[in-house]
Design a protein around this motif. Structure first.
Motif, mmCIF file in Angstrom:
data_model
loop_
_atom_site.group_PDB
_atom_site.id
_atom_site.type_symbol
_atom_site.label_atom_id
_atom_site.label_comp_id
_atom_site.label_asym_id
_atom_site.label_seq_id
_atom_site.Cartn_x
_atom_site.Cartn_y
_atom_site.Cartn_z
ATOM 1 N N ASN A 56 42.383 52.435 20.940
ATOM 2 C CA ASN A 56 40.927 52.584 20.991
ATOM 3 C C ASN A 56 40.515 53.821 21.786
ATOM 4 N N HIS A 57 39.612 54.583 21.207
ATOM 5 C CA HIS A 57 39.198 55.861 21.803
ATOM 6 C C HIS A 57 37.742 55.883 22.231
ATOM 7 N N HIS A 58 36.865 55.310 21.438
ATOM 8 C CA HIS A 58 35.439 55.579 21.637
ATOM 9 C C HIS A 58 34.612 54.314 21.805
ATOM 10 N N PRO A 59 34.388 53.917 23.069
ATOM 11 C CA PRO A 59 33.531 52.765 23.327
ATOM 12 C C PRO A 59 32.062 53.145 23.198
ATOM 13 N N ASN B 199 41.237 63.446 32.640
ATOM 14 C CA ASN B 199 42.295 64.443 32.483
ATOM 15 C C ASN B 199 43.578 63.789 32.007
ATOM 16 N N LYS B 200 44.209 64.450 31.071
ATOM 17 C CA LYS B 200 45.349 63.818 30.388
ATOM 18 C C LYS B 200 46.579 63.703 31.279
ATOM 19 N N LEU B 201 46.745 64.641 32.206
ATOM 20 C CA LEU B 201 47.982 64.670 32.992
ATOM 21 C C LEU B 201 47.672 64.559 34.480
ATOM 22 N N LEU C 238 36.432 70.704 24.405
ATOM 23 C CA LEU C 238 36.673 69.464 23.655
ATOM 24 C C LEU C 238 35.455 68.556 23.613
ATOM 25 N N HIS C 239 34.844 68.312 24.770
ATOM 26 C CA HIS C 239 33.764 67.320 24.798
ATOM 27 C C HIS C 239 32.629 67.792 25.693
ATOM 28 N N THR C 240 31.421 67.317 25.360
ATOM 29 C CA THR C 240 30.231 67.766 26.082
ATOM 30 C C THR C 240 29.439 66.551 26.555
ATOM 31 N N ASP D 134 36.707 63.788 12.103
ATOM 32 C CA ASP D 134 37.253 63.619 13.448
ATOM 33 C C ASP D 134 36.318 62.734 14.279
ATOM 34 N N ILE D 135 35.268 63.327 14.836
ATOM 35 C CA ILE D 135 34.421 62.568 15.754
ATOM 36 C C ILE D 135 32.984 62.557 15.238
ATOM 37 N N VAL D 136 32.212 61.571 15.660
ATOM 38 C CA VAL D 136 30.854 61.436 15.128
ATOM 39 C C VAL D 136 29.880 61.008 16.221
ATOM 40 N N PRO E 250 41.561 68.277 30.702
ATOM 41 C CA PRO E 250 40.543 67.261 30.462
ATOM 42 C C PRO E 250 40.294 67.040 28.970
ATOM 43 N N GLY E 251 40.053 65.796 28.604
ATOM 44 C CA GLY E 251 39.618 65.463 27.239
ATOM 45 C C GLY E 251 38.133 65.182 27.300
ATOM 46 N N HIS E 252 37.778 63.893 27.209
ATOM 47 C CA HIS E 252 36.364 63.561 27.325
ATOM 48 C C HIS E 252 35.867 63.788 28.747
ATOM 49 N N ILE E 253 34.611 64.144 28.867
ATOM 50 C CA ILE E 253 33.905 64.039 30.143
ATOM 51 C C ILE E 253 32.636 63.245 29.853
ATOM 52 N N VAL F 112 40.412 54.861 11.844
ATOM 53 C CA VAL F 112 39.027 55.064 12.273
ATOM 54 C C VAL F 112 39.085 55.760 13.630
ATOM 55 N N HIS F 113 38.654 57.006 13.664
ATOM 56 C CA HIS F 113 38.726 57.747 14.928
ATOM 57 C C HIS F 113 37.346 57.842 15.572
ATOM 58 N N GLY F 114 36.506 58.752 15.085
ATOM 59 C CA GLY F 114 35.154 58.799 15.608
ATOM 60 C C GLY F 114 34.473 57.461 15.361
ATOM 61 N N PRO G 101 36.976 72.205 14.967
ATOM 62 C CA PRO G 101 36.093 71.716 16.027
ATOM 63 C C PRO G 101 36.539 70.329 16.450
ATOM 64 N N HIS G 102 36.195 69.935 17.658
ATOM 65 C CA HIS G 102 36.578 68.578 18.076
ATOM 66 C C HIS G 102 35.330 67.702 18.195
ATOM 67 N N CYS G 103 34.807 67.551 19.395
ATOM 68 C CA CYS G 103 33.801 66.502 19.540
ATOM 69 C C CYS G 103 32.411 66.924 19.076
ATOM 70 N N PRO H 260 43.306 56.325 28.542
ATOM 71 C CA PRO H 260 41.882 56.394 28.201
ATOM 72 C C PRO H 260 41.552 57.681 27.442
ATOM 73 N N HIS H 261 40.586 57.602 26.542
ATOM 74 C CA HIS H 261 40.067 58.820 25.906
ATOM 75 C C HIS H 261 38.644 59.081 26.346
ATOM 76 N N ASP H 262 37.868 58.032 26.373
ATOM 77 C CA ASP H 262 36.435 58.217 26.559
ATOM 78 C C ASP H 262 35.940 57.060 27.423
HETATM 79 S S1 CUK Z 1 39.321 62.085 21.073
HETATM 80 CU CU1 CUK Z 1 38.854 63.959 22.281
HETATM 81 S S2 CUK Z 1 40.231 63.466 23.935
HETATM 82 CU CU2 CUK Z 1 39.978 60.427 20.178
HETATM 83 CU CU3 CUK Z 1 37.431 61.412 21.549
HETATM 84 CU CU4 CUK Z 1 40.796 61.751 22.671
#
Ligand code: CUK
Ligand code: CUA
Length: 635
Positions: A137-140, A455-457, A384-386, A247-249, A433-436, A186-188, A333-335, A497-499
């Protein structure tokens, strides 16, 4: 082979291979406040042996924060944070600003502490959701009314098996999982603002439609689907077929637009092909236009779901009200996040150092969707994310630079495309960092104050715990956006965690005990004195029992070898936080029952003998004595 891969990796680093110690010493000697990190490649973050840099990374980053996030003993946090658990399958609840973990909500995983996946009801939820034992799970997302969190539900995607789950926030429990038809990943995932008309899910992987063995060797016929799920029935109500993947929505605030990012517009099946062209696109879905097409019968039904054709060549995209507008963007593009006022969608460049701002007031007016691009600030490497503070700033995570870039939204709308002038400030964060996410940033009225960088690492930020390290979620003070950002705390996070999403505590109203009315008709309530064994068939019995401090409703019960036992147990306590468990050794039985709740489990008593049932939650001074005997007589 593996050995030469290793060599290749060192070679790539050229002469930069320094031991960690040497590196830290070198950093200290030259008085560098920050070090390393910026050398990380896009897909591979390199180890500590990277070049020192004045623009990125955080190898020796320290904090003596002016803003305290400490919540004193007995005090409560101001905000709930809901973290996705990645491939652990769970949601985590974390208090903000303390970053203390308050709960874990199992969703796609089984979880023994809460008996999830052990009692019949939760097992059925997992079974109905496809019977898998894990999810990613990525996006709550929190359900909304009038564009604000209403505290009713949390929805989250499962990338691994193409599912969407719903968590009931009265009980902080998963109550439904839908296995979205025709879709593999199902990603986004987002809710349609402002009133949660749908939960929307992006199919990331392209597959044949339906994926039943046809066209397996014809990738040009694969397709990705955008899905709408009804938030109450949790059924998939329609899907849209698109070119490229999804990807993301996120959605606009008025219930019309859903904006998704897309990489692999080449529709390739390997990375070389996926990165061949210079451009990809964002797709802007016109939800009312899609609904109209479904109403008019302009669809093909696949596995019970109306699928409308939103590919570029589709007739449905030809008229004045195309179902899907394809907006050209820089590559991969990502997010996508929509700002609080709903005016712009922010599409992070990932491979491009820019964020593309799409004007949602214009997108329905212009002939060429590219004319709705309102800005494209250059923010740094690997955006990646805003997220937003509600005071005109956007904050974008920079995966490669390992930074958060804060920038001025209106300035960016007025600047030339590609200008870095709108950037106000950059803060070094830990690696990659991924999501903020800032407080309530997905509402129309963000609260600012705190931002978390996921942050991923973590590398050497925490005591080493073997080769699989935690992530590092960093708490950053942003205030109202007028002052400098300040790093306040590191928080180790179990993979992965992603988000996350934050809601003020006043918007969430969890029950402290169960309300019987919520399960009336589904399960009985076994009052004290109603305990007993009823033979329901030649080889089946129904055992009903109550539980309270410190006894079960029956000190023993007898069944016969080979009986299927349905055990119904109620916790009759009216006092909050007095949980009783039911463990039956050697039968894989494990229930956790909150006050006024009933749980059921069905199992087979295969082997004659005596089995001591005990309570797993330490509930009183006589908790150890809280026991019962299951006697299984030989047949
Ligand atoms: S995605 Cu961009 S860091 Cu699945 Cu929201 Cu993971
Ligand atoms: Cu009930 Cu321990």
């Amino acid at each position: 082979d593996a050995a030469s891969d290793d060599d290749g990796f060192s070679m790539q680093l050229g002469g930069l291979e320094l031991g960690r110690r040497d590196f830290v010493k070198a950093g200290a000697a030259t008085g560098l406040a920050s070090a390393a990190g910026a050398f990380a490649g896009c897909q591979t973050a390199l180890p500590e042996s990277a070049t020192p840099s004045d623009s990125g990374g955080s190898g020796s980053q320290g904090s003596s924060a002016a803003h305290s996030h400490v919540v004193e003993p007995g005090e409560k946090d101001e905000y709930y944070g809901f973290w996705s658990g990645g491939h652990s399958g769970e949601i985590r609840v974390i208090g903000i600003p303390s970053m203390r973990e308050l709960a874990r909500i199992p969703v796609f995983n089984t979880e023994a502490a809460r008996g999830y996946g052990y009692d019949d009801q939760s097992s059925q939820i997992l079974e109905a959701g496809g019977g898998y034992t894990w999810g990613d799970n990525h996006h709550p997302n929190l359900s909304e009314t009038d564009g604000d969190y209403d505290g009713e539900y949390l929805f989250v995607n499962d990338k691994a098996n193409g599912r969407i789950a719903r968590v009931n926030l009265k009980y902080f429990e998963t109550d439904a999982i839908v296995d979205v038809p025709n879709t593999q990943a199902v990603h986004g995932c987002t809710v349609l603002s402002p009133d949660t008309k749908y939960v929307l899910g992006n199919g990331e992987f392209r597959t044949p439609l339906p994926n039943d063995g046809r066209d397996v060797n014809n990738p040009e016929k694969y397709t990705a689907l955008f899905s709408a799920v009804d938030p109450e029935s949790m059924e998939t109500v329609w899907q849209v077929k698109v070119d490229g993947n999804l990807d993301i929505v996120d959605t606009g605030k008025e219930g019309r637009w859903a904006i998704a990012s897309c990489y692999n517009s080449e529709e390739a099946t390997e990375i070389q092909g996926m990165t061949h062209d210079d451009r990809d696109y964002a797709k802007v879905f016109d939800v009312p236009a899609i609904e109209k097409a479904v109403e008019n019968g302009d669809y093909e039904e696949v596995n019970g779901v109306p699928v409308v054709d939103g590919t570029r060549d589709s007739d449905l995209n030809k008229g004045d009200e195309p179902l899907v507008r394809y907006v050209s963007t820089p590559k991969s593009p990502h997010c996508v996040e929509v700002g609080p006022d709903g005016k712009y969608a922010f599409i992070a460049g990932k491979l491009s150092p820019t964020v593309t701002m799409l004007d949602l007031d214009k997108i329905g007016e212009v002939d060429d969707p590219a004319d709705a691009v309102a800005g494209r600030p250059k923010v740094g490497l690997g955006p990646l994310h805003t997220t937003f503070d509600g005071n005109g700033h956007a904050y974008t995570s920079l995966f490669i630079d390992s930074q958060v870039a804060k920038w001025d939204i209106e300035k960016a709308a007025n600047a030339e495309l590609g200008s870095s002038d709108p950037v106000v400030e950059k803060l070094d964060v830990h690696y990659n960092p991924g999501h903020i996410q800032a407080l309530e940033a997905m509402t129309t009225d963000p609260d600012g104050e705190w931002l978390v960088s996921l942050n991923k690492l973590s590398k050497d930020r925490f005591l080493p715990v073997g080769p699989i390290h935690p992530d590092n979620d960093q708490l950053i003070h942003i205030g109202d956006g007028e002052k400098e950002m300040e790093l306040v705390a590191d928080h180790p996070a179990y993979p992965e965690p992603h988000d996350c999403i934050f809601a003020h505590k006043d918007k969430i109203n969890p029950a402290t005990t169960w309300d019987k009315a919520d399960y009336e008709g589904e399960k009985p309530f076994v009052a004290e004195g109603d305990s007993g064994v009823e033979r329901t068939g030649e080889r089946s019995v129904h055992v009903k029992a109550s539980s309270k401090r410190s006894e079960y409703g029956m000190f023993d019960f007898t069944v016969k070898e080979g009986d299927e036992v349905r055990l119904t147990m109620t916790n009759v306590e009216g006092v909050r936080d007095i949980i009783h468990g039911v463990a039956i050794p050697e039968h894989d039985v494990n229930l956790a029952i909150a006050p006024q709740d009933t749980r059921e489990v069905t199992f087979t008593a295969d082997d004659p003998g005596v089995y001591w049932i005990y309570c797993t939650y330490f509930c009183s001074a006589l908790h150890l004595e809280m026991r019962s005997r299951m006697i299984v007589e030989p047949r």
